[in-house]
Design an enzyme around this catalytic site. Structure first.
Site, mmCIF file in Angstrom:
data_model
loop_
_atom_site.group_PDB
_atom_site.id
_atom_site.type_symbol
_atom_site.label_atom_id
_atom_site.label_comp_id
_atom_site.label_asym_id
_atom_site.label_seq_id
_atom_site.Cartn_x
_atom_site.Cartn_y
_atom_site.Cartn_z
ATOM 1 N N ARG A 10 0.827 -1.206 0.000
ATOM 2 C CA ARG A 10 0.000 0.000 0.000
ATOM 3 C C ARG A 10 0.868 1.265 0.000
ATOM 4 N NH1 ARG A 10 -2.611 -0.459 4.597
ATOM 5 N NH2 ARG A 10 -1.791 1.380 5.620
ATOM 6 N N TYR A 18 -17.304 15.918 -16.179
ATOM 7 C CA TYR A 18 -17.711 14.514 -16.272
ATOM 8 C C TYR A 18 -18.806 14.253 -15.220
ATOM 9 C CZ TYR A 18 -16.936 9.424 -16.272
ATOM 10 O OH TYR A 18 -17.075 8.071 -16.355
ATOM 11 N N ASP A 42 -8.657 17.891 -14.701
ATOM 12 C CA ASP A 42 -8.831 16.560 -15.288
ATOM 13 C C ASP A 42 -8.450 16.671 -16.761
ATOM 14 O OD1 ASP A 42 -9.847 14.286 -16.563
ATOM 15 O OD2 ASP A 42 -11.609 14.161 -15.270
ATOM 16 N N LYS A 49 -8.755 5.426 -20.173
ATOM 17 C CA LYS A 49 -9.031 5.953 -21.503
ATOM 18 C C LYS A 49 -7.773 5.868 -22.381
ATOM 19 C CE LYS A 49 -12.919 6.672 -19.455
ATOM 20 N NZ LYS A 49 -13.279 7.913 -18.811
HETATM 21 C C1 LIG Z 1 -13.773 8.248 -17.547
HETATM 22 C C2 LIG Z 1 -13.519 9.574 -16.964
HETATM 23 C C3 LIG Z 1 -13.361 9.747 -15.583
HETATM 24 C C4 LIG Z 1 -13.508 8.604 -14.597
HETATM 25 O O1 LIG Z 1 -12.550 7.634 -14.795
HETATM 26 P P1 LIG Z 1 -12.758 6.086 -14.365
HETATM 27 O O2 LIG Z 1 -11.468 5.468 -14.725
HETATM 28 O O3 LIG Z 1 -13.942 5.592 -15.124
HETATM 29 O O4 LIG Z 1 -13.033 6.095 -12.889
HETATM 30 C C5 LIG Z 1 -13.097 11.019 -15.104
HETATM 31 N N1 LIG Z 1 -12.987 12.067 -15.945
HETATM 32 C C6 LIG Z 1 -13.136 11.940 -17.272
HETATM 33 C C7 LIG Z 1 -12.990 13.138 -18.134
HETATM 34 C C8 LIG Z 1 -13.407 10.696 -17.830
HETATM 35 O O5 LIG Z 1 -13.565 10.584 -19.158
#
Ligand SMILES: *Cc1c(COP(=O)(O)O)cnc(C)c1O
Length: 400
Positions: A62, A116, A189, A214
């Site tokens: 961890r 998001y 983000d 992604k």
């Molecule tokens: C998919 C996504 C998230 C969340 O990510 P996860 O891996 O599904 O938890 C957050 N912000 C954006 C812009 C995303 O496309």
């Protein structure tokens, strides 16, 4: 890589940084998957130094793990950060970043209204009930943002580099200045842009969040996230990772590192394909409107040119089908033979999503309307396929 000798491009660092760490004897050419929950040393005094942070090393999974550490070092390098924490999902990264940013600041978040969906819901359903004031503002309207900062004195500003699904781009550099002047942390983000297109820390952000799920992992087989931070937040990020334990598993770390090596190549191809797809869709009579960052009439084209790498406009194309109701949208999606109707983006294959049904389902119609999400809007994540095959599939489905 012998880093002392060479200053190399992101595409090169993506395949070399943090891999092939020299130990004793032979060196594996890729970082192995370390599954051990704990680590031992010849001399217990060494373990004592690791526990005491006098020496870098592993003690308990961890706290750190060599597979994760290599991935974190790689992503730190690509994002121009001071350090990183790989987490179990993008949302886990978002939660981590918000906790760290709020720790010693006013418990108030001013967030972009077009975040998001899960990030909006996390603020409303997890942070707000714990006493964090939350306000949503249009970050493309700097005057509205300035006024909200003046009223709320927020500890955190939260935004995305490119909004989903209508692809607005706020002025990250100016917002970073406003955050600094107000003593707030800017959390960005950057999932849609990846470090190939934009590096928010270089524009003055404090913490960058990615869903590794992604583009960075890129093959639709990993759920993961990362927080990359500036020097000021590094100790807090490490401590949070050790205590709250949102860490990524070593298998996922390995798969992500494998993905990151080809992400610049994939991203370049996906952006080039998306440019073609956007142009083609704009020429079709069945299409009412196309949203794409390369459009010279894009409302934020000055910010796109200033903040993002030249020639890269992302791999998301959103579009509205002319006079389409839900039935027509369903018929169109059912008629696609190759493009995958799945709830994600950034994979090697093209994917399509109907925001009203999926990502933005839980929002009130009025709120969707305010965000510019109409019932005839589709979001296409363009993959690495031959572009003519993508166009062929779209053409076939448009006639359906
Ligand atoms: C998919 C996504 C998230 C969340 O990510 P996860 O891996 O599904 O938890 C957050 N912000 C954006 C812009 C995303 O496309």
């Amino acid at each position: 890589m012998e880093e002392k000798a060479m200053k190399v491009a992101l595409q090169t660092r993506a395949v070399h940084t943090a891999d092939r760490k020299r130990g004793t004897g032979s060196t594996p050419v890729t970082t192995p998957i370390y599954t051990a929950a704990s680590f031992i040393y010849d001399d217990i005094a060494e373990l004592d130094q690791v526990f005491g942070h006098e020496k870098t090393g592993e003690s308990y999974a961890r706290y750190s793990n060599p597979t994760n550490r290599a991935l974190e070092e790689l992503l730190t390098d690509l994002e121009s950060g001071a350090g990183a924490l790989a987490t179990s999902s993008g949302m886990s990264a978002m939660q981590t970043a918000l906790h760290i940013a709020l720790a010693d600041r006013n418990r108030s978040v001013v967030a972009s209204q077009s975040l998001y969906g899960a990030s909006i819901n996390m603020l409303m359903n997890i942070f707000a009930p714990q006493g964090v004031a939350v306000r949503f503002v249009d970050f493309c309207d700097l005057e509205a943002l300035r006024s909200a900062i003046g009223k709320d004195k927020p500890g955190v500003l939260l935004m995305e580099t490119v909004s989903n699904p209508i692809l607005r781009v706020a002025q990250l550099d100016k917002i970073a200045e406003m955050a600094r002047a107000a003593g707030a942390a800017l959390v960005v983000d950057s999932t849609f842009t990846t470090p190939l297109m934009c590096r928010p820390l270089e524009w003055g952000a404090h913490l960058v969040v990615h869903s590794l799920t992604k583009y960075l992992a890129g093959h639709g087989d990993v759920l993961g996230g990362v927080v990359v931070c500036d020097a000021g937040h590094l100790e807090a990020l490490r401590a949070y990772g050790r205590l709250a334990g949102p860490v990524l598993g070593p298998f996922e770390s390995y798969l992500t590192m494998r993905g990151v090596k080809t992400f610049p190549l994939r991203m370049e191809r996906q952006c080039a394909n998306a440019c073609r797809v956007a142009q083609w869709l704009a020429s079709r009579p069945e299409v009412e409107r196309v949203f794409y960052l390369a459009d010279p009439k894009h409302p934020d084209s000055a910010a796109v040119r200033r903040l993002f790498s030249p020639g890269l406009y992302g791999a998301i194309v959103s579009f509205e089908l002319l006079d389409a109701d839900r039935e027509r949208i369903f018929r169109f999606m059912n008629a696609l033979r190759m493009i995958v109707p799945a709830t994600s983006l950034g994979d090697v294959h093209s994917m399509i999503l109907y925001p009203v049904m999926a990502s933005h389902r839980d929002l009130a119609p009025k709120q969707r309307e305010r965000m510019g999400i109409r019932p005839n809007l589709l979001r296409l994540s363009v993959g690495i396929e031959a572009v003519d095959d993508i166009l062929g599939d779209l053409a076939h489905a448009l006639q359906g």
